[in-house]
Design a protein around this motif. Structure first.
Motif, PDB file in Angstrom:
ATOM      1  N   ARG A  48      23.567  93.518  -4.288  1.00 28.01           N
ATOM      2  CA  ARG A  48      24.710  92.660  -4.420  1.00 28.01           C
ATOM      3  C   ARG A  48      25.070  91.932  -3.211  1.00 28.01           C
ATOM      4  N   LYS A  49      25.378  90.517  -3.386  1.00 28.94           N
ATOM      5  CA  LYS A  49      25.809  89.559  -2.231  1.00 28.94           C
ATOM      6  C   LYS A  49      26.956  90.298  -1.695  1.00 28.94           C
ATOM      7  N   THR A 536      26.694  87.645  -7.416  1.00 27.01           N
ATOM      8  CA  THR A 536      25.432  87.810  -7.204  1.00 27.01           C
ATOM      9  C   THR A 536      24.379  87.273  -8.633  1.00 27.01           C
ATOM     10  N   GLN A 540      22.122  84.175  -9.036  1.00 24.13           N
ATOM     11  CA  GLN A 540      20.418  84.486 -10.059  1.00 24.13           C
ATOM     12  C   GLN A 540      20.249  83.346 -10.834  1.00 24.13           C
ATOM     13  N   ASN A 696      20.369  91.179 -14.025  1.00 27.33           N
ATOM     14  CA  ASN A 696      20.254  91.819 -12.597  1.00 27.33           C
ATOM     15  C   ASN A 696      20.233  93.587 -13.053  1.00 27.33           C
TER      16      ASN A 696
END
Lengths: 818, 277
Positions: A48-49, A536, A540, A696
């Motif tokens: 996760r960013k 995130t 993606q 994700n």
């Protein structure tokens, strides 16, 4: 229809999630280096960013913001559950720092309209005007340089309130002799709804009839970060700027402008980092209006930060249902029909915009759940009581209906003497009937519900368990197993919300995707991330089309000043709706990138391929930076007839169907009950879920752990209690018990991926799911464990006191009979 | 949830603290670890004008051992006891009890004396130290000290026998023989929560002292000597019905569930103490 099913299964303990996260990332990293095409697109276990800042204490919540000349606010809250306000007296000398309903006379009361017939709307003044209707209702707001000083002021405000009889029990509140919260209605009913079916003939013919009452406790959602709002008037912009901890910044902007009488252009709402929402932060809160109004009046930034006690008292607003349910079945336990009466304890007001009715409307509509049967009758009552206003919480109504249905399935199985999971499988909608329209006209788009039970049976080793259970009983130990299956309508669309009569109906979600002059990517969405990892996963989705690594994709959310309109994050809609919008915008942008690249590569656009953040023609390539530089800085490199639309695209999206896409899951729990103390220990817990394409998997697992942990809170721990006068008895975390890490099992997960035929990438919503089923699975397991005692629990939470109380009562009854 | 303004002072010694306390006429309160007082201040349930921080008073953080007793300073933290920083009057019991109090963050600050003086019926030390026959050493404004035996110290929920000018300076626990046995069983909702029921049992075959204590009864811990004697004599706990009847006749107002949990906690404490006898 391109339906793909894959099964995977693995074990992760929540304690070890972080380490696991790093291991997975490491593993993925090693794999990636071997692969030719670097991918951070859909389906990848991308770290996760947002976690870097969140885990390092670098996030910026409302409580972290400090503006010049900022003061703090404290509310004076009603000490009684129900009363008529005679006077609110400001402390002498502090009149300019204390505000009451009389000061806020130009603010409209919060009124959530509904188009449903029989609906009664309520007026909730941000500061109570004539009556107070729950303990904790705001009556005055006080401002001072610090919170402690504001609280000093709040203490000095004198309230004169004539107490009225408190309405605490929703069933009694339906009686004609009950005290009334809103006298003008002539009753305490926000809404009644009906589904009609031919139950009377079933009553005469059905071989098996099961009658039960079920109840679920009132709860608080307890996000780690409470609510917080900081407002100031920006003279230059001519705008009220409101930093608020919300899931729905664009909706709050609409709400503030409507109720304060401002043009929407005069309101900017910014949701900074938000530490959990779960639904608590998806409605307009009266405090948001008061703080906004006072900030403008006082001419300085004003902040209010909800403390935990305020949350546990004034935020005790969810989950409380009561069911009277009769189920009809044949001798094998095949469900023939359900007759139900559902009472929702709504509290004092109807929240904006979701109204007091969303819960009961969903409860009535979703009670049949994943089951295939033909006759259904249901009445729902949404009842006003002297408690905080009901707010949708993760799972909305379904934790209640799932609990009621799943306990009923087990009760039927016991009545016909069969293994509950067998009866469950036979009653679920079979895959062969998909897509399936159920008895309440819900359209189940895809999936294999019975298979989810079969997978859970296998993972939890049902057969082996029965042998183990018998052996344990011989030693005086009581093990039990329970299953719970549900469907979760996710990303409900326009028609669904319109049918619920809401004042605001979500439609298209918009997103913007652009390439910056240095070739990186920026995504803007009006949705918001408050822990669910959207920062995130949206990156993606963009990465999937553009092939740019997510580390070079920035995601901007939460600020109405800079993001396209979105109704926000609720109803498990983020990934489907905003993900779909980002996908569509990124797809269009990818086309433009290819056409610009074609100029630079001297080839046809259709021969350009995007990979690894570059545009390729055979072995030749240009980077995104080359393309962006050409467009922004060196247009002389591009031909005169170049497409002028630029490298910035905003698109709107809505799925092909409007009725929501249905995720489903089966939870299975093994518990051990200590019959001497009433303690329930969870020995094993398995979740099998199918939410379509997993954008994700790492984030999805996190959603499952977090949701199931909250569901275990519902099942075993959490309960807001009131005395007969409507005084809350659980106003600290010493009294309102939340499960901690030591109370949670090592969850095991399994997944199927049945892609939705109706959404981009086959995505279905998943945010709420895991919170729905634990109540049913755990209490079914408790009842299984306690069957030798002749005990059946039908209410949540299954606290030691309730479990032991039931055992002692059954023993006393047996002894009395002997 | 911020406290009302208050002053905080550090008296030089125990008598000064005692005098300040008496002079305050209820407006002055003693603060040690602050793990109960802190939340009460924040909730404004406690509104002292002045707090006396006694954690730095001479001797209050010391642990001593004499031939007959272990003496623990009132400001010794639960964490230090958990970590084995104090001598044990009976093998391992103090460490066990300390380690089960709340969470480590609370144990790092919370003190044994503070816990006793707060006199929360569901807290651990009031019950455990009653089972150990401990005495509470109190010092008054003149510097005079007296030792109050545990059963006389806690009078009821949040009430102690301390006089207006007394503070607790130490806890004296008689040393038990190596043959002594103990059991301590706590029933609670989750790890770190206050107990719903506590059973404590101590028996020393050499001194022939045995005590059975029931904690979290809503009031002061309940000593039931007959049940202790039964366990010491027979090597096993009295039957559940006997224990429940004793609790029903204890004069305390207890629900059926509570009585059952207390009886079970007692049984488990006794069984734990005498497991390998």
């Amino acid at each position: 229809m391109g339906v793909i099913v894959q099964y995977t299964s693995f074990v992760v303990h929540p304690f070890r999630t972080l380490r696991f996260l790093h291991e997975c990332a490491g593993r993925a990293g090693r794999l990636r280096r071997r692969k030719v095409n670097v991918s951070t697109g859909i389906g990848e276990r991308v770290q996760r960013k947002e976690d870097r800042r969140l885990l390092n204490g670098q996030a910026r919540f409302v409580g972290d913001i400090r503006l010049p000349r900022q003061w703090e606010a404290a509310f004076v809250r009603s000490p009684v559950a129900h009363g008529r306000i005679r006077a609110v007296r400001k402390p002498a000398g502090a009149e300019a720092r204390v505000f009451t309903a009389a000061d806020l006379a130009d603010v409209r009361p919060i009124r959530a309209q509904s188009s449903l017939p029989s609906y009664n709307a309520s007026d909730q003044y941000p500061l109570a005007k004539d009556k107070v209707r729950f303990v904790g209702e705001c009556v005055a707001i006080c401002i001072a340089p610090t919170r402690a000083e504001a609280e000093d002021l709040a203490e000095r405000v004198e309230l004169e309130i004539d107490a009225l009889p408190a309405v605490v029990d929703a069933l009694k509140a339906r009686q004609p002799d009950s005290a009334l919260l809103h006298e003008e209605w002539g009753s305490n009913l926000f809404l009644t709804t009906f589904f009609d079916g031919d139950i009377d003939s079933l009553r005469k013919t059905a071989p098996v009839v099961i009658e039960r009452e079920y109840s679920t406790a009132r709860q608080c959602m307890n996000p780690m970060e409470g609510k917080g709002t900081l407002a100031h008037w920006d003279e230059k912009a001519g705008q009220l700027v409101v930093y608020t901890s919300t899931q729905v910044p664009h909706l709050i902007r609409t709400g503030i402008s409507e109720f304060l009488g401002l043009d929407q252009g005069q309101v900017r709402v910014i949701a900074p980092d938000v530490g959990g929402g779960f639904g608590y932060k998806c409605v307009l809160q009266p405090e948001e209006l008061s703080v906004s109004w006072v900030a403008r009046r006082a001419g300085r930034p004003i902040r209010w930060t909800e403390d935990r006690r305020e949350h546990l008292v004034a935020g005790a607003n969810t989950r409380q249902h009561h069911y009277r349910l009769t189920a009809f079945a044949d001798t094998r336990g095949r469900l023939l029909g359900i007759d139900a009466e559902i009472t929702v304890d709504v509290g004092a007001y109807s929240v904006w915009p979701f109204t007091a009715c969303l819960e009961a409307a969903q409860a009535g509509g979703n009670l049949p759940g994943p089951y295939d049967f033909g006759i259904y009758r249901c009445r729902t009552y949404s009842v006003a009581t002297n408690k905080p206003a009901f707010t949708p919480y993760r799972g909305v109504a379904r934790p209640g209906v799932c609990f009621a249905m799943e306990l009923t399935i087990d009760a039927i199985a016991r009545a016909v003497g069969r293994e509950p999971s067998e009866v469950r499988k036979e009653n679920l909608v079979p895959a062969a009937k998909m897509p399936y329209t159920n008895v309440t006209k819900k359209f189940y788009d895809s999936g294999d519900y019975p298979e989810s039970v079969a997978q859970a049976e296998k993972a939890i080793d049902l057969k082996g368990f029965r042998a183990r259970q018998a052996a344990a009983r011989a030693e005086g130990r009581y093990l039990g197993i329970g299953f719970s299956t549900f469907t979760e309508q996710s990303a409900h669309g326009t028609k669904v919300f319109a049918a619920w009569g809401l004042p605001l109906v979500p439609g298209y979600d918009q997103a913007m995707v652009k390439i910056t002059p240095s070739g990186s990517v920026e995504v803007r969405s009006g949705n918001h991330s408050f822990g669910q990892g959207l920062e995130t996963t949206l990156a993606q989705v963009a990465s999937e089309w553009l092939s740019v690594d997510v580390s070079r994709i920035g995601v901007v959310m939460g600020d109405t000043g800079v993001t396209p309109y979105s109704t926000g994050a609720y109803a498990s809609r983020g990934m489907v709706m905003s993900g779909g919008a980002v996908s569509k915008a990124a797809e269009v942008l990818a086309g433009r990138v290819r056409r610009h690249a074609a100029h630079l590569l001297q080839c046809r656009a259709e021969d350009v391929r995007l990979a690894e953040g570059k545009a390729w023609h055979g072995a030749a390539h240009v980077t995104f930076e080359d393309i962006a530089r050409a467009w922004y800085l060196r247009p002389d490199q591009l031909p005169d007839d170049v497409e002028t639309a630029g490298l910035e695209v905003t698109e709107g999206y809505k799925p092909d169907i409007d009725t929501g896409v249905f995720t489903y899951a089966t939870h299975a729990a093994v518990v051990e009950v200590d019959p001497d103390t009433g303690r329930v220990a969870i020995e094993d817990y398995f979740i099998f879920e199918d939410c379509g394409r997993r954008v994700n998997p790492l984030i999805l697992e996190g959603q499952a752990y977090g949701g199931a942990a909250q569901g275990i809170g519902t099942a075993l721990f959490e309960e807001v209690l009131y005395d007969a006068n409507g005084q809350p008895l659980t106003s600290t975390l010493a009294d309102y018990i939340l499960p901690g890490p030591a109370e949670l099992p090592a969850f095991r997960l399994g997944h199927a991926e049945t892609l939705s035929p109706y959404t981009r990438h086959g995505i279905k919503g998943v945010g709420e799911g895991a919170a729905i089923a634990p109540g049913g699975a755990i209490v079914n397991a408790v009842n299984d464990a306690l069957s030798p005692f002749g005990v059946e629990l039908n209410s949540l939470p299954a606290t030691p006191e309730r479990v032991l109380g039931a055992i002692l009562k059954a023993q006393a009854a047996r002894e009395a009979a002997e | 949830m911020k406290p009302a303004a208050f002053e905080m002072v550090r008296p030089a010694d125990a008598p000064e603290a005692g005098r300040a306390l008496a002079a305050g006429d209820g407006a002055v309160k003693v603060m040690a670890g602050g793990q109960s007082l802190g939340p009460m201040l924040n909730l404004r349930l406690a509104r002292p004008e002045r707090l006396l921080d006694i954690t730095a008073l001479p001797g209050l953080s010391d642990c001593r051992e004499t031939a007959s007793h272990v003496e623990i300073g009132a400001a010794v933290t639960h964490a230090r006891i958990e970590d084995g920083d104090c001598p044990e009057p009976i093998a391992g019991m103090l460490r066990h009890v300390a380690g089960g109090i709340a969470y480590r963050a609370v144990r790092n600050r919370g003190t044994i004396g503070g816990s006793l003086c707060h006199a929360d019926p569901a807290a651990d030390w009031v019950t455990a130290l009653t089972a150990l026959g401990a005495g509470v050493v109190a010092t008054d404004g003149t510097g005079a000290t007296r030792e109050i035996p545990m059963p006389a110290f806690m009078l009821g929920a949040y009430r102690t026998a301390l006089r207006p000018d007394e503070i607790v300076t130490a806890i004296r626990i008689p040393r038990h023989s190596p043959a002594a046995r103990w059991g301590y069983h706590k029933i609670c909702r989750k790890v770190g929560e206050f107990a719903d029921a506590i059973g404590a049992f101590v028996a020393d075959p050499e001194t022939r002292i045995c005590r059975a204590v029931f904690g979290s009864t809503g009031g002061a811990p309940l000593l039931l000597p007959d049940l202790a004697a039964h366990a010491a004599r027979t090597g096993s706990p009295a039957g559940l019905t006997t224990v429940k009847t004793a609790l029903e006749h204890s004069g305390l107002s207890l629900s059926a569930v509570k009585i059952h949990q207390l009886a079970v906690a007692h049984r488990r404490a006794v069984e734990e103490a005498l497991a390998d006898v």
